[in-house]
Design an enzyme around this catalytic site. Sequence first.
Site, PDB file in Angstrom:
ATOM      1  N   GLU A 210       0.846  -1.197   0.000  1.00 27.84           N
ATOM      2  CA  GLU A 210       0.000   0.000   0.000  1.00 27.84           C
ATOM      3  C   GLU A 210       0.875   1.237   0.000  1.00 27.84           C
ATOM      4  OE1 GLU A 210      -3.084   0.481   2.901  1.00 27.84           O
ATOM      5  OE2 GLU A 210      -3.717  -1.608   2.793  1.00 27.84           O
ATOM      6  N   PHE A 275      -8.769   8.127  -1.685  1.00 24.63           N
ATOM      7  CA  PHE A 275      -7.436   7.653  -2.024  1.00 24.63           C
ATOM      8  C   PHE A 275      -7.337   7.206  -3.477  1.00 24.63           C
ATOM      9  CE2 PHE A 275      -6.735   7.219   2.564  1.00 24.63           C
ATOM     10  CZ  PHE A 275      -5.372   7.412   2.685  1.00 24.63           C
TER      11      PHE A 275
END
Length: 317
Positions: A210, A275
Amino acid sequence: MAKLSYMAGKFPPGHCSEPFGNCPFGDSANEPYIAAHNLLLSHAAAVAIYKKDYQVKQGGSIGIVLMMKWYEPLRNIPVDIAAAERAFLFDVAWFLDPLFFGDYPLEMHEIIGTRLPTFSPEEKRKLQNQLDFIGINHYTSGYSQDCMFSRCKIDTLSGNALVFTTGERDGIPIGAPSGMDNMYVVPHGMEKTVIYIMQRYNNTPMYITENGYSIKTNGSVSLKDMLNDKERTDYHQSYLTSLLNAIRQGADVRGYFAWSLMDNFEWRHGYTLKFGLYHVDLKTQKRTPKQSAKWYKKFLSGPASKVQMDDNLKPFV
C-alpha cells in the site's frame, strides 16, 4: 489492530486506558501485547497449514503485511536518534523479529519487561523463517522525541516505547499535509523504510502493498477538482522515485501497489477520504480516471522517458 483496538481504543472493541484514551474497559499497558502475541501465533498456524497442504500444488507464496511509518529524530541528539529507531521497533520489529529470530526485540524486553508474553521453544520453531515475503504498507513519516531520559508526553501510539511522536517540529510539518490527519508527504521515508527492512531481515523479498495519497472531501469539492489531483500524481511520482533509490541499493522489491484503484469506504472515515486513482460516483457507480490514473498508466506502459504529464512533471527515471 493491536494498537488501535487495544491501546488507543479507536477501533473495536474499543479498549484503552490512560494516558492513551478514556475507555470504559481496557489496559493499554498489557492488552496490546497479548493481542499481538495471539496474532503472531495465529499467523504461524496459518503459514504452517498453507505450506503443508497448499503451497506445492498452488505454487504460491505466503508472507505478512505490516503498516510501516518511518520516524526521524525530533532533535539531532543521541536520545532522540535512539527514540526514532525505538518507535520503529515497537511498530514493525514487534512483529517481524519473532518471525525471523524467534523473539521480540531486546528493546521491548527491556522496557515492557514481564508484561511482554513469551514464546515456548515449540512456538519459536513454528514462527521462525517461514515468510516468503514482507509486505510494506507505507504512507508517511513523523518525528520522535525521547521520553526515557527527557520529560515529555507519552500519549501517542508510541508511548509504550517511551517515545512521543509528532508530525511537526517548531510548528513546521515534516512534509506537506494530506487529507488524513498526521499523514504527511515525506518521499525519502520510503527509501529509508525499505533499506531498514532489507538490512535487518536479510533482504527478504518485499512488496509495497500500500502507498497512496488521500484528499478529504465534505461534499464541497467539485468533480473537476477531484479529477485534477496533481497532489496525488506528485505523491506517487516522488515515492516511486524514492523506492527506485532503494532498489538501486540492492533492495529485493518485487512489486508496488498503489492505494487505491478507486475511491472506497475508508475504515472509520467512511467516504470522506478519497485515495483512489479513479473517482466513483456513489449514486451511479460511474468510475472516472483522475489525472493520477492517467499518469500511472503512462508510467506503467513506459518507456520511462515518455512518462510525463501535461503539467511538466519530471519523468520517473
